[in-house]
Design an enzyme around this catalytic site. Structure first.
Site, short mmCIF file in Angstrom:
data_model
loop_
_atom_site.label_atom_id
_atom_site.label_comp_id
_atom_site.label_asym_id
_atom_site.label_seq_id
_atom_site.Cartn_x
_atom_site.Cartn_y
_atom_site.Cartn_z
N TYR A 56 -21.05 17.83 48.81
CA TYR A 56 -20.86 17.64 50.24
C TYR A 56 -20.15 18.85 50.85
CZ TYR A 56 -21.74 12.76 48.90
OH TYR A 56 -22.28 11.61 48.37
N HIS A 141 -23.86 12.36 39.50
CA HIS A 141 -24.46 12.48 40.82
C HIS A 141 -25.93 12.89 40.74
CE1 HIS A 141 -23.73 13.99 45.23
NE2 HIS A 141 -24.47 12.90 45.17
#
Length: 332
Positions: A56, A141
């Site tokens: 992010y 992830h």
């Protein structure tokens, strides 16, 4: 705000968590001040679960979240981050990271790495960016295209770190259900984070993932409950799963909105509450890029949703008969 425990790990999460991709400039820039205010507002509203990732904003989410939590009692909150993408510096690089969805300078490049060494290095770097000495929940992830290394190297590394006490709980976070179900069946994860697959518009997690979690006493965190914004504000320029919304899905969302508003409930309130009707769901995550958005999410979660609303959605064919819904009066 009520808390639930993740699996058998004993790690608590509030029923509403703050996803922090937005404060890292998801799609459009967000100032440091706005990012800090969003975390502050979420905290003031009772949120104590915060989710982040190196991906992010090329680490910006972790840095901003860590700064915003710096003066908060560490034991009072739960932080999750993710492993699988290492950030490699790009000296002298110019331009932005919008090709990957983030309006931040392209100072680094992402490198997939689900090796045991990569997992440890990723976690060490995340701890530095966050300014923390431990992570409560670590998730693999998006290992979609790296199943062999994820199951063979990354997961065992996380299991060792959990045994050492370096992390509190472990799991995986993905936008699909099939591999997450495999994690539940074939490993000893505490929880999985599933984005977008158990919402008012997509109940595919009901096929295998949620029954498997319930049967094994594992927890599921539901992200993407607005399906990238469509269920927050259905309109032609809305996104669904990160892309422009198809016409039939927009029509379905608008039909749902008409039902919820007949019962005096905003669509986003029903969208937030719906996943928590399943016993395996421990928390829902929503992003916020401002204090107003963070406060709104907490307010929406606390809005009463009458049983008649769910009944009408079923009658209209907008919600499957087999989808569990929150019990009347079961409010955070």
């Amino acid at each position: 705000m009520r808390r639930r425990l993740l699996g058998a790990a004993g790690v608590p999460v509030t029923e509403l968590g703050l996803g922090t991709a937005a404060i890292a400039g998801l799609y459009t820039p967000v100032s440091e001040e706005a990012a800090h205010a969003a975390v502050q507002a979420a905290w003031d509203a009772g949120v104590r679960y915060f989710d982040t990732a190196p991906h992010y904003g090329l680490g910006e989410s972790e840095r901003r979240l860590g700064a915003a939590l710096a003066n908060r009692p560490r034991a009072a909150c739960t932080v999750s981050t993710k492993v699988g993408r290492l950030l490699e510096p790009r000296p002298g690089a110019t331009g932005d990271d919008l090709a990957n969805g983030f309006a931040v300078p392209a100072t680094h490049r992402r490198v997939w790495d689900f090796s045991a060494d990569g997992v440890r290095r990723s976690l060490e770097e995340s701890l530095r960016r966050l300014g923390l000495d431990r992570i409560d929940l670590v998730l693999l992830h998006d290992p979609d295209d790296h199943a062999g290394q994820a199951f063979g190297e990354a997961y065992p590394a996380l299991e060792r770190m959990r045994a050492e006490g370096t992390v509190g709980a472990i799991g995986a976070g993905m936008n699909q259900t099939r591999m997450l179900t495999r994690f539940l069946r074939d490993t000893d994860v505490d929880a999985v984070l599933c984005a977008g697959r158990y919402t008012l518009l997509d109940q595919s997690a009901l096929d295998e993932l949620l029954p498997e979690a319930a049967a094994r006493g594992k927890s599921v965190i539901m992200g993407g409950v607005y399906n990238s914004g469509l269920l927050a504000s259905p309109r032609p320029d809305a996104r669904f799963d990160y892309a422009r919304v198809p016409g039939p899905l927009l029509d379905r969302a608008l039909a749902m909105q008409a039902v919820t508003e007949r019962h005096g409930v905003p669509l986003r309130a029903a969208a937030l509450r719906f996943p928590l009707g399943h016993p395996a769901v421990a928390a829902v995550l929503t992003g916020a890029r401002s204090a107003d958005e963070a406060r709104d999410a907490a307010d929406m979660l606390r809005r009463p949703v009458p049983a008649a609303l769910w009944d009408e959605l079923r009658e209209q064919g907008l919600l499957p008969e087999g989808a569990p819904v929150p019990a009347p009066g079961d409010q955070p």
